[in-house]
Motif scaffolding. Structure first.
Motif, PDB file in Angstrom:
ATOM      1  N   ASP A  47      -0.954  -5.415   2.911  1.00 20.72           N
ATOM      2  CA  ASP A  47      -2.176  -5.571   3.700  1.00 20.72           C
ATOM      3  C   ASP A  47      -1.911  -6.271   5.032  1.00 20.72           C
ATOM      4  O   ASP A  47      -2.839  -6.572   5.778  1.00 20.72           O
ATOM      5  CB  ASP A  47      -3.207  -6.392   2.914  1.00 20.72           C
ATOM      6  N   ALA A  48      -0.641  -6.535   5.329  1.00 24.34           N
ATOM      7  CA  ALA A  48      -0.297  -7.222   6.574  1.00 24.34           C
ATOM      8  C   ALA A  48      -0.629  -6.362   7.792  1.00 24.34           C
ATOM      9  O   ALA A  48      -0.683  -5.131   7.713  1.00 24.34           O
ATOM     10  CB  ALA A  48       1.192  -7.568   6.585  1.00 24.34           C
ATOM     11  N   GLU A  49      -0.835  -7.031   8.922  1.00 23.54           N
ATOM     12  CA  GLU A  49      -0.916  -6.330  10.189  1.00 23.54           C
ATOM     13  C   GLU A  49       0.500  -5.910  10.561  1.00 23.54           C
ATOM     14  O   GLU A  49       1.377  -6.751  10.769  1.00 23.54           O
ATOM     15  CB  GLU A  49      -1.486  -7.250  11.279  1.00 23.54           C
ATOM     16  N   VAL A  50       0.739  -4.610  10.620  1.00 22.82           N
ATOM     17  CA  VAL A  50       2.075  -4.102  10.923  1.00 22.82           C
ATOM     18  C   VAL A  50       2.088  -3.572  12.349  1.00 22.82           C
ATOM     19  O   VAL A  50       1.365  -2.627  12.684  1.00 22.82           O
ATOM     20  CB  VAL A  50       2.494  -2.986   9.939  1.00 22.82           C
ATOM     21  N   VAL A  51       2.880  -4.200  13.194  1.00 26.75           N
ATOM     22  CA  VAL A  51       2.977  -3.831  14.600  1.00 26.75           C
ATOM     23  C   VAL A  51       4.324  -3.149  14.825  1.00 26.75           C
ATOM     24  O   VAL A  51       5.372  -3.772  14.695  1.00 26.75           O
ATOM     25  CB  VAL A  51       2.848  -5.070  15.516  1.00 26.75           C
ATOM     26  N   CYS A  52       4.277  -1.872  15.138  1.00 25.61           N
ATOM     27  CA  CYS A  52       5.503  -1.108  15.346  1.00 25.61           C
ATOM     28  C   CYS A  52       5.844  -1.114  16.827  1.00 25.61           C
ATOM     29  O   CYS A  52       5.057  -0.649  17.659  1.00 25.61           O
ATOM     30  CB  CYS A  52       5.327   0.320  14.841  1.00 25.61           C
ATOM     31  N   GLY A  53       7.006  -1.658  17.167  1.00 22.46           N
ATOM     32  CA  GLY A  53       7.400  -1.710  18.567  1.00 22.46           C
ATOM     33  C   GLY A  53       8.516  -2.702  18.801  1.00 22.46           C
ATOM     34  O   GLY A  53       8.941  -3.415  17.885  1.00 22.46           O
ATOM     35  N   ASN A  54       8.965  -2.747  20.024  1.00 18.84           N
ATOM     36  CA  ASN A  54      10.066  -3.617  20.420  1.00 18.84           C
ATOM     37  C   ASN A  54       9.611  -5.065  20.459  1.00 18.84           C
ATOM     38  O   ASN A  54       8.685  -5.418  21.190  1.00 18.84           O
ATOM     39  CB  ASN A  54      10.573  -3.175  21.792  1.00 18.84           C
ATOM     40  N   ILE A  55      10.267  -5.939  19.684  1.00 23.22           N
ATOM     41  CA  ILE A  55       9.883  -7.343  19.627  1.00 23.22           C
ATOM     42  C   ILE A  55       9.976  -8.006  20.997  1.00 23.22           C
ATOM     43  O   ILE A  55       9.247  -8.960  21.290  1.00 23.22           O
ATOM     44  CB  ILE A  55      10.770  -8.102  18.601  1.00 23.22           C
TER      45      ILE A  55
ATOM     46  N   GLY B 151       4.004 -17.219  -4.018  1.00 24.73           N
ATOM     47  CA  GLY B 151       3.702 -18.387  -3.205  1.00 24.73           C
ATOM     48  C   GLY B 151       3.550 -18.093  -1.726  1.00 24.73           C
ATOM     49  O   GLY B 151       3.269 -18.989  -0.936  1.00 24.73           O
ATOM     50  N   PHE B 152       3.723 -16.812  -1.361  1.00 25.97           N
ATOM     51  CA  PHE B 152       3.725 -16.438   0.050  1.00 25.97           C
ATOM     52  C   PHE B 152       2.915 -15.162   0.248  1.00 25.97           C
ATOM     53  O   PHE B 152       2.821 -14.322  -0.641  1.00 25.97           O
ATOM     54  CB  PHE B 152       5.153 -16.204   0.546  1.00 25.97           C
ATOM     55  N   GLU B 153       2.375 -15.023   1.444  1.00 27.00           N
ATOM     56  CA  GLU B 153       1.625 -13.825   1.797  1.00 27.00           C
ATOM     57  C   GLU B 153       1.992 -13.426   3.222  1.00 27.00           C
ATOM     58  O   GLU B 153       1.754 -14.173   4.169  1.00 27.00           O
ATOM     59  CB  GLU B 153       0.125 -14.071   1.705  1.00 27.00           C
ATOM     60  N   THR B 154       2.579 -12.260   3.377  1.00 30.38           N
ATOM     61  CA  THR B 154       2.923 -11.762   4.706  1.00 30.38           C
ATOM     62  C   THR B 154       1.674 -11.200   5.357  1.00 30.38           C
ATOM     63  O   THR B 154       1.056 -10.270   4.838  1.00 30.38           O
ATOM     64  CB  THR B 154       4.011 -10.679   4.625  1.00 30.38           C
ATOM     65  N   ILE B 155       1.298 -11.780   6.488  1.00 30.33           N
ATOM     66  CA  ILE B 155       0.084 -11.328   7.182  1.00 30.33           C
ATOM     67  C   ILE B 155       0.396 -10.583   8.471  1.00 30.33           C
ATOM     68  O   ILE B 155      -0.480  -9.972   9.078  1.00 30.33           O
ATOM     69  CB  ILE B 155      -0.856 -12.515   7.487  1.00 30.33           C
ATOM     70  N   TYR B 156       1.685 -10.634   8.898  1.00 25.76           N
ATOM     71  CA  TYR B 156       2.088  -9.949  10.126  1.00 25.76           C
ATOM     72  C   TYR B 156       3.523  -9.465   9.959  1.00 25.76           C
ATOM     73  O   TYR B 156       4.374 -10.194   9.447  1.00 25.76           O
ATOM     74  CB  TYR B 156       2.004 -10.908  11.316  1.00 25.76           C
ATOM     75  N   ALA B 157       3.770  -8.221  10.374  1.00 24.57           N
ATOM     76  CA  ALA B 157       5.124  -7.675  10.300  1.00 24.57           C
ATOM     77  C   ALA B 157       5.411  -6.831  11.531  1.00 24.57           C
ATOM     78  O   ALA B 157       4.512  -6.153  12.056  1.00 24.57           O
ATOM     79  CB  ALA B 157       5.298  -6.835   9.038  1.00 24.57           C
ATOM     80  N   ASN B 158       6.646  -6.886  11.976  1.00 25.64           N
ATOM     81  CA  ASN B 158       7.052  -6.103  13.145  1.00 25.64           C
ATOM     82  C   ASN B 158       8.402  -5.448  12.898  1.00 25.64           C
ATOM     83  O   ASN B 158       9.319  -6.052  12.345  1.00 25.64           O
ATOM     84  CB  ASN B 158       7.147  -6.988  14.387  1.00 25.64           C
ATOM     85  N   ASP B 159       8.510  -4.203  13.319  1.00 30.09           N
ATOM     86  CA  ASP B 159       9.785  -3.502  13.338  1.00 30.09           C
ATOM     87  C   ASP B 159       9.695  -2.386  14.370  1.00 30.09           C
ATOM     88  O   ASP B 159       8.591  -1.959  14.732  1.00 30.09           O
ATOM     89  CB  ASP B 159      10.131  -2.923  11.954  1.00 30.09           C
ATOM     90  N   ILE B 160      10.843  -1.920  14.825  1.00 33.07           N
ATOM     91  CA  ILE B 160      10.862  -0.874  15.842  1.00 33.07           C
ATOM     92  C   ILE B 160      10.943   0.514  15.219  1.00 33.07           C
ATOM     93  O   ILE B 160      10.695   1.514  15.878  1.00 33.07           O
ATOM     94  CB  ILE B 160      12.034  -1.100  16.827  1.00 33.07           C
ATOM     95  N   ASP B 161      11.285   0.594  13.925  1.00 29.14           N
ATOM     96  CA  ASP B 161      11.440   1.861  13.231  1.00 29.14           C
ATOM     97  C   ASP B 161      10.086   2.338  12.696  1.00 29.14           C
ATOM     98  O   ASP B 161       9.473   1.685  11.847  1.00 29.14           O
ATOM     99  CB  ASP B 161      12.437   1.686  12.080  1.00 29.14           C
ATOM    100  N   LYS B 162       9.630   3.496  13.178  1.00 32.90           N
ATOM    101  CA  LYS B 162       8.298   3.986  12.818  1.00 32.90           C
ATOM    102  C   LYS B 162       8.176   4.282  11.320  1.00 32.90           C
ATOM    103  O   LYS B 162       7.157   3.969  10.701  1.00 32.90           O
ATOM    104  CB  LYS B 162       7.956   5.231  13.638  1.00 32.90           C
ATOM    105  N   ASP B 163       9.192   4.902  10.755  1.00 33.68           N
ATOM    106  CA  ASP B 163       9.134   5.201   9.323  1.00 33.68           C
ATOM    107  C   ASP B 163       9.052   3.925   8.495  1.00 33.68           C
ATOM    108  O   ASP B 163       8.273   3.822   7.547  1.00 33.68           O
ATOM    109  CB  ASP B 163      10.365   6.008   8.897  1.00 33.68           C
ATOM    110  N   ALA B 164       9.876   2.937   8.867  1.00 30.96           N
ATOM    111  CA  ALA B 164       9.872   1.672   8.134  1.00 30.96           C
ATOM    112  C   ALA B 164       8.514   0.989   8.235  1.00 30.96           C
ATOM    113  O   ALA B 164       8.022   0.418   7.257  1.00 30.96           O
ATOM    114  CB  ALA B 164      10.975   0.757   8.655  1.00 30.96           C
ATOM    115  N   CYS B 165       7.905   1.043   9.408  1.00 31.47           N
ATOM    116  CA  CYS B 165       6.582   0.433   9.588  1.00 31.47           C
ATOM    117  C   CYS B 165       5.547   1.107   8.696  1.00 31.47           C
ATOM    118  O   CYS B 165       4.705   0.437   8.094  1.00 31.47           O
ATOM    119  CB  CYS B 165       6.155   0.529  11.049  1.00 31.47           C
ATOM    120  N   GLN B 166       5.606   2.429   8.610  1.00 31.90           N
ATOM    121  CA  GLN B 166       4.653   3.135   7.753  1.00 31.90           C
ATOM    122  C   GLN B 166       4.897   2.834   6.281  1.00 31.90           C
ATOM    123  O   GLN B 166       3.955   2.707   5.495  1.00 31.90           O
ATOM    124  CB  GLN B 166       4.744   4.639   8.011  1.00 31.90           C
TER     125      GLN B 166
END
Length: 341
Positions: free
Chosen positions: A68-76, A46-61
């Motif tokens: 298929d979400a836009e994954v932005v790695c960096g400080n929120i 019922g849900f689709e993640t289209i944007y994700a953020n985290d500061i951990d590079k490995d986790a982002c990868q």
């Protein structure tokens, strides 16, 4: 609450029809890690993640490898809310290091910057709802004043907050993992939320009993510290695991290990035989990540990503309940246009 009004006639018949026809609620995931919560949302259909953020590079990868979400790695703290797409749902589990017993004002303590970032994004985006997760100690900090302050903070931003302490083991996750789940629903559509009833338990054998013996390189081989030896670290095949931790050295023992023997208060030793920790693959299975899912990074990083995650199976059960709650709420709200200032 923000200065802008929430106009409920934006929740029109088209929006309700969109959901009824199988279109999914769009999600922005903060502090996303490897995506355990988002895996569960995805599995609920019922849900689709289209944007994700985290500061951990490995986790982002790792997140980007399956989503298929836009994954932005960096400080929120450096991300403008305008750069986050408009979404129906915001998710995020915030750290609580700055919370203390000093009183409810501590919710705005400078050390609680990540909590404030979650609150900032929710206020700016005004999603229908948000999902949060935290350790069970959040409920008792400051004799409950901290939790009351969080409720008041989100209320001022236009949300009613529902929260409950749940054990993931009651929802098909083979480990004792107590966490506070928070569900915020925007006041202009809120008709209440009820947390799901337990769905049943699965033991360790059911989940990892048929997994092959792991490569030694996939198991933490660090020495067992005095802290590790201060308590029992083993559960049997017909039980659920202890909580899967984020620190590789603290990962508990595989059921094939001999039972530990208590010598004194806070002092245990291993029984005779081969003792080993769970491999990272076994830890991932116990967390209910899909079989074969890969995690980017070295062994310590893999254990960290797995241990920090919300178990996907728990997230899936909560997501199904939230989905039906929101669909019903939007149908009702569509009949009664109002403005909340």
């Amino acid at each position: 609450m923000s200065n802008k009004s929430i106009i409920n006639n934006s929740i029109n018949s088209y929006e309700v029809k969109r959901m009824e026809q199988g279109k999914k609620f769009k999600v922005a995931s903060l502090f996303a890690g490897a995506g355990g919560l988002d895996k569960g949302l995805d599995q609920s259909e019922g849900f689709e993640t289209i944007y994700a953020n985290d500061i951990d590079k490995d986790a982002c990868q790792t997140f980007a490898s399956w989503s298929d979400a836009e994954v932005v790695c960096g400080n929120i703290k450096k991300i403008d809310a305008d750069d986050i797409p408009d979404v129906d749902i915001v998710t995020g589990g915030f750290p609580c290091q700055g919370f203390s017993a000093a009183g409810p004002r501590k919710v705005l303590d400078v050390r609680n910057e990540l909590y404030k970032e979650l609150s900032r994004v929710i206020e700016a985006k005004q999603p229908y709802a948000f999902i949060g997760e935290n350790v069970k100690g959040l409920l008792t900090l400051g004799n409950g004043d901290i939790m009351n302050a969080i409720v008041e903070d989100f209320s001022s931003k236009g949300y009613n907050l529902y929260y409950q302490l749940l054990n993931a083991a009651d929802y098909g996750v083979p480990q004792d993992r107590w966490r506070v789940i928070l569900i915020g629903i925007r006041k202009d559509i809120d008709k209440g939320f009820t947390f799901p009833e337990p769905t049943g338990r699965r033991d360790l054998y059911d989940v990892i009993g048929n997994m092959p013996e792991p490569n030694p390189n996939d198991v933490c081989q660090a020495p067992y510290s005095p802290r590790y030896m201060s308590r029992n670290r083993k559960r049997n095949w017909d039980e659920v695991s202890y909580t899967i931790p984020a620190m590789a050295k603290q990962v508990t023992l595989h059921p094939s290990s001999p039972d530990m023997i208590k010598l004194d208060k806070d002092l245990w030793e291993f029984g005779e035989g081969v003792t080993r920790r769970f491999s990272w693959q076994e830890a991932a299975a116990i967390q209910t990540f899909p079989e074969g899912m890969e995690f980017v990074g070295d062994l310590v990083s893999k254990y960290k990503q797995i241990g920090n995650a919300v178990p996907p199976k728990l997230a899936e059960v909560i997501a199904r309940e939230l989905y039906s709650t929101l669909i019903d709420a939007l149908k009702v709200s569509n009949k009664h246009t109002k403005v909340v200032v």
